[in-house]
Scaffold this motif. Structure first.
Motif, PDB file in Angstrom:
ATOM      1  N   LEU A 177       0.852  -1.191   0.000  1.00  0.00           N
ATOM      2  CA  LEU A 177       0.000   0.000   0.000  1.00  0.00           C
ATOM      3  C   LEU A 177       0.880   1.231   0.000  1.00  0.00           C
ATOM      4  O   LEU A 177       1.735   1.385   0.874  1.00  0.00           O
ATOM      5  CB  LEU A 177      -0.863   0.039   1.270  1.00  0.00           C
ATOM      6  N   LYS A 178       0.680   2.078  -0.982  1.00  0.00           N
ATOM      7  CA  LYS A 178       1.457   3.311  -1.033  1.00  0.00           C
ATOM      8  C   LYS A 178       0.545   4.506  -0.806  1.00  0.00           C
ATOM      9  O   LYS A 178      -0.546   4.593  -1.371  1.00  0.00           O
ATOM     10  CB  LYS A 178       2.171   3.428  -2.377  1.00  0.00           C
ATOM     11  N   PHE A 179       0.976   5.424   0.064  1.00  0.00           N
ATOM     12  CA  PHE A 179       0.188   6.627   0.339  1.00  0.00           C
ATOM     13  C   PHE A 179       0.953   7.868  -0.097  1.00  0.00           C
ATOM     14  O   PHE A 179       2.142   7.997   0.177  1.00  0.00           O
ATOM     15  CB  PHE A 179      -0.157   6.713   1.829  1.00  0.00           C
ATOM     16  N   SER A 194       5.363   5.090   2.007  1.00  0.00           N
ATOM     17  CA  SER A 194       4.786   6.429   2.135  1.00  0.00           C
ATOM     18  C   SER A 194       5.645   7.496   1.481  1.00  0.00           C
ATOM     19  O   SER A 194       6.869   7.411   1.456  1.00  0.00           O
ATOM     20  CB  SER A 194       4.579   6.775   3.610  1.00  0.00           C
ATOM     21  N   SER A 195       4.963   8.501   0.977  1.00  0.00           N
ATOM     22  CA  SER A 195       5.623   9.724   0.515  1.00  0.00           C
ATOM     23  C   SER A 195       5.938  10.582   1.722  1.00  0.00           C
ATOM     24  O   SER A 195       5.492  10.312   2.836  1.00  0.00           O
ATOM     25  CB  SER A 195       4.674  10.549  -0.358  1.00  0.00           C
ATOM     26  N   ALA A 196       6.618  11.682   1.456  1.00  0.00           N
ATOM     27  CA  ALA A 196       6.792  12.724   2.466  1.00  0.00           C
ATOM     28  C   ALA A 196       5.470  13.462   2.599  1.00  0.00           C
ATOM     29  O   ALA A 196       4.626  13.398   1.702  1.00  0.00           O
ATOM     30  CB  ALA A 196       7.876  13.676   2.006  1.00  0.00           C
ATOM     31  N   ILE A 197       5.277  14.153   3.739  1.00  0.00           N
ATOM     32  CA  ILE A 197       4.020  14.895   3.878  1.00  0.00           C
ATOM     33  C   ILE A 197       3.958  15.984   2.803  1.00  0.00           C
ATOM     34  O   ILE A 197       4.992  16.455   2.325  1.00  0.00           O
ATOM     35  CB  ILE A 197       3.835  15.479   5.305  1.00  0.00           C
ATOM     36  N   CYS A 239       6.506  18.809   1.452  1.00  0.00           N
ATOM     37  CA  CYS A 239       7.800  18.623   2.111  1.00  0.00           C
ATOM     38  C   CYS A 239       8.954  18.558   1.113  1.00  0.00           C
ATOM     39  O   CYS A 239       9.974  19.238   1.283  1.00  0.00           O
ATOM     40  CB  CYS A 239       7.738  17.359   2.964  1.00  0.00           C
ATOM     41  N   THR A 240       8.790  17.749   0.064  1.00  0.00           N
ATOM     42  CA  THR A 240       9.896  17.585  -0.889  1.00  0.00           C
ATOM     43  C   THR A 240      10.223  18.904  -1.590  1.00  0.00           C
ATOM     44  O   THR A 240      11.398  19.219  -1.815  1.00  0.00           O
ATOM     45  CB  THR A 240       9.571  16.464  -1.901  1.00  0.00           C
ATOM     46  N   ASP A 241       9.172  19.682  -1.884  1.00  0.00           N
ATOM     47  CA  ASP A 241       9.413  21.009  -2.478  1.00  0.00           C
ATOM     48  C   ASP A 241      10.285  21.853  -1.548  1.00  0.00           C
ATOM     49  O   ASP A 241      11.243  22.491  -1.986  1.00  0.00           O
ATOM     50  CB  ASP A 241       8.081  21.761  -2.701  1.00  0.00           C
ATOM     51  N   GLY A 283      12.361  13.871   3.623  1.00  0.00           N
ATOM     52  CA  GLY A 283      10.910  13.960   3.844  1.00  0.00           C
ATOM     53  C   GLY A 283      10.287  12.599   4.096  1.00  0.00           C
ATOM     54  O   GLY A 283       9.451  12.424   4.986  1.00  0.00           O
ATOM     55  N   GLU A 284      10.704  11.602   3.331  1.00  0.00           N
ATOM     56  CA  GLU A 284      10.152  10.249   3.474  1.00  0.00           C
ATOM     57  C   GLU A 284      10.640   9.596   4.768  1.00  0.00           C
ATOM     58  O   GLU A 284       9.953   8.744   5.338  1.00  0.00           O
ATOM     59  CB  GLU A 284      10.537   9.396   2.262  1.00  0.00           C
ATOM     60  N   LEU A 285      11.845  10.030   5.255  1.00  0.00           N
ATOM     61  CA  LEU A 285      12.326   9.489   6.538  1.00  0.00           C
ATOM     62  C   LEU A 285      11.421   9.996   7.659  1.00  0.00           C
ATOM     63  O   LEU A 285      10.977   9.228   8.521  1.00  0.00           O
ATOM     64  CB  LEU A 285      13.776   9.909   6.789  1.00  0.00           C
ATOM     65  N   GLY A 341       9.145   5.833   0.574  1.00  0.00           N
ATOM     66  CA  GLY A 341       9.131   5.805  -0.887  1.00  0.00           C
ATOM     67  C   GLY A 341      10.163   6.776  -1.425  1.00  0.00           C
ATOM     68  O   GLY A 341      10.849   7.464  -0.652  1.00  0.00           O
ATOM     69  N   PHE A 342      10.285   6.819  -2.751  1.00  0.00           N
ATOM     70  CA  PHE A 342      11.038   7.876  -3.424  1.00  0.00           C
ATOM     71  C   PHE A 342      12.558   7.748  -3.301  1.00  0.00           C
ATOM     72  O   PHE A 342      13.291   8.108  -4.206  1.00  0.00           O
ATOM     73  CB  PHE A 342      10.555   9.227  -2.861  1.00  0.00           C
ATOM     74  N   ILE A 343      13.040   7.218  -2.173  1.00  0.00           N
ATOM     75  CA  ILE A 343      14.492   7.264  -1.971  1.00  0.00           C
ATOM     76  C   ILE A 343      15.119   5.897  -2.192  1.00  0.00           C
ATOM     77  O   ILE A 343      14.490   4.851  -2.042  1.00  0.00           O
ATOM     78  CB  ILE A 343      14.850   7.798  -0.564  1.00  0.00           C
ATOM     79  N   GLY A 385      13.248  10.110  -8.602  1.00  0.00           N
ATOM     80  CA  GLY A 385      12.597  11.157  -9.400  1.00  0.00           C
ATOM     81  C   GLY A 385      11.299  11.582  -8.740  1.00  0.00           C
ATOM     82  O   GLY A 385      10.669  10.788  -8.018  1.00  0.00           O
ATOM     83  N   ARG A 386      10.901  12.837  -8.993  1.00  0.00           N
ATOM     84  CA  ARG A 386       9.698  13.372  -8.353  1.00  0.00           C
ATOM     85  C   ARG A 386       8.484  12.488  -8.656  1.00  0.00           C
ATOM     86  O   ARG A 386       8.265  12.093  -9.781  1.00  0.00           O
ATOM     87  CB  ARG A 386       9.419  14.807  -8.818  1.00  0.00           C
ATOM     88  N   GLY A 387       7.743  12.202  -7.608  1.00  0.00           N
ATOM     89  CA  GLY A 387       6.600  11.318  -7.764  1.00  0.00           C
ATOM     90  C   GLY A 387       6.993   9.851  -7.641  1.00  0.00           C
ATOM     91  O   GLY A 387       6.171   8.954  -7.830  1.00  0.00           O
ATOM     92  N   GLY A 388       8.259   9.620  -7.286  1.00  0.00           N
ATOM     93  CA  GLY A 388       8.824   8.267  -7.358  1.00  0.00           C
ATOM     94  C   GLY A 388       8.338   7.260  -6.332  1.00  0.00           C
ATOM     95  O   GLY A 388       8.640   6.072  -6.459  1.00  0.00           O
ATOM     96  N   SER A 389       7.588   7.688  -5.326  1.00  0.00           N
ATOM     97  CA  SER A 389       7.115   6.715  -4.332  1.00  0.00           C
ATOM     98  C   SER A 389       6.237   5.633  -4.947  1.00  0.00           C
ATOM     99  O   SER A 389       6.237   4.486  -4.491  1.00  0.00           O
ATOM    100  CB  SER A 389       6.308   7.405  -3.236  1.00  0.00           C
ATOM    101  N   ASP A 390       5.492   6.006  -5.976  1.00  0.00           N
ATOM    102  CA  ASP A 390       4.657   5.012  -6.671  1.00  0.00           C
ATOM    103  C   ASP A 390       5.548   3.896  -7.210  1.00  0.00           C
ATOM    104  O   ASP A 390       5.231   2.705  -7.120  1.00  0.00           O
ATOM    105  CB  ASP A 390       3.936   5.642  -7.882  1.00  0.00           C
ATOM    106  N   TYR A 391       6.667   4.335  -7.770  1.00  0.00           N
ATOM    107  CA  TYR A 391       7.615   3.384  -8.365  1.00  0.00           C
ATOM    108  C   TYR A 391       8.221   2.498  -7.279  1.00  0.00           C
ATOM    109  O   TYR A 391       8.334   1.277  -7.443  1.00  0.00           O
ATOM    110  CB  TYR A 391       8.690   4.184  -9.113  1.00  0.00           C
TER     111      TYR A 391
HETATM  112  N1  ASP Z   1       7.800  13.019  -2.068  1.00  0.00           N
HETATM  113  C1  ASP Z   1       8.174  12.846  -3.431  1.00  0.00           C
HETATM  114  C2  ASP Z   1       7.614  13.940  -4.303  1.00  0.00           C
HETATM  115  O1  ASP Z   1       6.957  14.818  -3.809  1.00  0.00           O
HETATM  116  C3  ASP Z   1       7.828  11.503  -3.955  1.00  0.00           C
HETATM  117  C4  ASP Z   1       6.358  11.183  -4.020  1.00  0.00           C
HETATM  118  O2  ASP Z   1       5.572  11.838  -3.371  1.00  0.00           O
HETATM  119  O3  ASP Z   1       5.976  10.252  -4.729  1.00  0.00           O
HETATM  120  O4  ASP Z   1       7.886  13.933  -5.477  1.00  0.00           O
END
Ligand code: ASP
Ligand code: MG
Length: 692
Positions: free
Chosen positions: A5-7, A38-41, A44-46, A104-106, A160-162, A174-180
């Motif tokens: 499950l990824k959030f 999980s992603s960062a809140i 956060c990554t921005d 952020g993910e930590l 995720g992401f890292i 890469g941005r959005g990488g938690s899905d991956y």
């Molecule tokens: N936190 C990262 C981002 O904002 C990864 C993700 O959310 O999937 O890109």
């Protein structure tokens, strides 16, 4: 068996949202071992990227995390987590710039893991930086399998992401990488379920933030999902698809904020998929809109042209239709395309039953098929003729082939009863007869859920209690009862009155010239020319009068119309309330019909004298029905009146009708004037009543 499950960031963006996440995770944990990625809140990554780029750390970032911890934990747990956060923030500030975005993910996953542990789950926080090695999928998979196999945890929590680099460093996917990340864990573990939880109900036909009417696509192929993601649909990170597809794992896209609501299942799909959805992405100083799965270029061009948009270029690539646009028109273009391709509602079939096969009935029977395509396009309603009847026979066919009445067998039993038992709710019954009694059967139709439209004014010029009962019966059954053509044929007299009345405007007076016959005769009559009797006879021959012209001359037809007008304005007018002055003395009516025309001829000198007198004073004679406020009540009359050149009725020609409505709100009267007869006009007005 594993469930991954990824959030996303907004799903874990606050303590409240995290609690939702925990609920979902705990439910899934009952079905198997859970890997929670999980992603960062949110945001956060921005903020971390800004810091990495040399900016200051946004102080709200630490505050938001501490706030979440304070809301989710108490006592020693809270203290220990706040200390852990403090240590991580310290590390963040010392970390090399390229590693800063990985923190952020930590933060988010340490909070989630601690919370699940405090609730009694056996948990394990997995360090994705050690397990996922960028560019080495086989190694990543075996690392993941080993780490999981060595543990008896029920819930694994993974940032995720890292990930790590082959050289032992830390980087991101890469941005959005938690899905991956989630897809890689799922593939490594041959998970039975891969769920991407986000803040929209799955992948939608367009971005719901741009197109309000976008709707969830319940299922799509891996290929289509990849195309949507690669062409700008932010809901899914494009690289996610490949590992899931290779492992044959379906990807579910679900909404954290509405777990039971819409979702998308991405999997292997056989068969034609067709147009799937619309995505768009900025390319330099242009926008590229992609109709994933392809669409007709002509249809797209037509939809855009209708919105005043001309695409710069259009091309087909991998079965998708790509349109290049100026950024300023992106949103209207997306809306127009979405409307054209996704909002065409299925047509609602509406059977129409027509009683009465006179001039109007015939015109209507012709008009329905002729106009059906246009009406369907404009209203979503597909009208079709399902039954016709005259006084002797009827024909019904719900398939729309009721044919002509001529070959219908004569039925002894009745049309209305057949309609009530055969017609589906929402069908329409049209009374084009001149029956005096048919209206008594309307309540049966209403009770069967059938709307009634009538052009037969006899149905409404009944005693007020009966009139009110009819309207109430329609209302109670939730069906329409419409009768615009009963006065002024196709002219919108009744609609205009009811609009004023419904908006609580108070009608002060209504003046109506509603007799085509009399207006035709009065506007052609010249003293010394053809006699009044000759003109009446001609009107009768042309079918302009009622079957018995005395009904027109006596004002009876105008009386019915005035009653309908008045009642529409909320006045309980009864027949006996109206002072009717016939055009010619009552004595002429009272004779037997054979003596009518001779008597009318004999009356000519008097009639001519009256007309001359009016003319001499600059007036014209018009047959006017009048309703006027009088104290608490209303006064009404019908008769020949002298009208001056400033009066709207002065200029009426031939069979024109007119109405002049004066009301409390408006200093000037509302005047409607136009053709007052014509079967075709009446039929088209009935059609309007049908689709309104
Ligand atoms: N936190 C990262 C981002 O904002 C990864 C993700 O959310 O999937 O890109
Ligand atoms: Mg994302």
């Amino acid at each position: 068996m594993y469930r991954v499950l990824k959030f996303g960031g907004s799903s874990v963006g606050s303590a409240t949202n995290m609690s939702r996440v925990l609920d979902i995770v705990e439910q899934e944990a009952q079905k198997g071992r859970v890997v929670l990625v999980s992603s960062a809140i949110s945001g956060c990554t921005d903020a971390l990227e800004a810091l990495a780029a040399g900016g200051a750390l946004d102080p709200s970032l630490r505050r938001r995390h501490e706030e979440i911890v304070r809301r989710l934990f108490t006592g020693a747990e809270r203290t220990s987590l706040l200390e852990q956060l403090d240590a991580l923030f310290g590390e963040l500030l010392r970390a090399p710039a390229e590693e800063k975005p990985t923190y952020g993910e930590l933060f988010s996953t340490h909070i989630l893991e601690a919370k699940l542990r405090s609730e009694g789950y056996r948990t394990l926080w997995l360090d994705a930086r050690k397990l996922l090695i960028k560019g080495d999928i086989p190694l990543s998979y075996s690392n993941i399998r080993d780490a999981v196999a060595a543990s008896d945890a029920e819930i694994f929590v993974v940032p995720g992401f890292i990930c790590g680099t082959p050289e032992g460093g830390v980087t991101t996917l890469g941005r959005g990488g938690s899905d991956y990340s989630a897809a890689l864990f799922a593939a490594a573990l041959e998970a039975e379920s891969l769920q991407i939880w986000t803040d929209v109900p799955g992948i939608m036909t367009a971005n719901p933030r741009q197109v309000r009417r976008a709707r969830t696509i319940p299922a799509m192929s891996y290929g289509a999902a990849l195309q949507m993601a690669s062409h700008g649909a932010k809901v899914l990170y494009a690289p996610t698809v490949a590992p899931a597809m290779a492992a044959g794992i379906a990807i579910e896209i679900r909404n954290t904020f509405d777990p039971a609501g819409g979702k998308t299942v991405i999997g292997a799909m056989t068969g034609q998929e067709g147009l799937v959805g619309i995505a768009s992405a900025t390319k330099g100083d242009q926008v590229e809109v992609c109709l994933v799965g392809g669409a007709s270029a002509e249809e797209a061009a037509r939809a855009l042209a209708a919105a005043g948009i001309a695409p710069l270029r259009s091309r087909v690539e991998e079965g998708n239709l790509l349109l290049t646009l100026r950024p300023a028109v992106e949103i209207p273009a997306l809306k127009a395309l979405h409307r054209a391709f996704f909002e065409s509602m299925p047509l609602q079939r509406v059977p129409v039953f027509v009683a009465g096969y006179g001039a109007v009935g015939k015109a209507l029977v012709q008009l329905i098929p002729e106009s059906s395509a246009t009406v369907a396009e404009r209203t979503g309603k597909q009208l079709f003729l399902a039954g016709i009847a005259d006084s002797k026979r009827y024909s019904i066919d719900l398939g729309g082939h009721c044919g002509s009445l001529a070959d219908a067998p004569a039925h002894a039993d009745d049309f209305i009863q057949a309609v009530c038992s055969l017609a589906p709710k929402g069908a329409v019954f049209v009374d084009c007869t001149d029956s005096e009694t048919l209206y008594q059967r309307f309540p049966e139709l209403f009770a069967a859920g059938i709307h009634v439209v009538t052009s037969n004014r006899r149905s409404l010029a009944v005693p007020y209690v009966q009139y009110a009962a009819l309207k109430a019966a329609a209302r109670e059954n939730g069906v329409h009862f419409r009768y615009e053509t009963t006065v002024g044929a196709a002219l919108p007299f009744l609609e205009s009155i009811s609009r004023e009345t419904n908006s609580c405007d108070e009608i002060d007076s209504i003046e109506a010239v509603v007799s085509c016959t009399l207006n035709q005769i009065l506007s052609t009559y010249r003293p010394g020319g053809e006699s009044f009797a000759t003109l009446v006879r001609r009107a009768q021959e042309e079918g302009l009068t009622e079957r018995d012209p005395r009904i027109d001359l006596g004002g009876r037809d105008a009386l019915r119309k005035l009653m309908i007008l008045a009642r529409e304005a909320g006045v309980r007018l009864e027949e006996g309330d109206v002072a009717v002055e016939p055009v010619i003395p009552a004595a002429i009516f009272e004779r037997p019909f054979e003596e009518f025309y001779p008597a009318l001829e004999a009356y000519e000198p008097v009639f001519a004298r009256q007309m001359r007198a009016a003319e001499a004073q600059g007036f014209r004679r018009r047959f006017v029905a009048y309703l006027e406020k009088d104290g608490d009540g209303f006064r009404s009359s019908i008769g020949l009146r002298n009208v001056s050149p400033v009066h709207p009725a002065y200029h009426l020609q031939g069979t024109e009708n007119a109405i002049i409505i004066r009301s409390a709100f408006h200093p000037y009267p509302l005047v409607i004037q136009g053709p007052g007869e014509g079967a075709r006009e009446a039929a088209s007005s009935i059609l309007n009543d049908l689709i309104r």
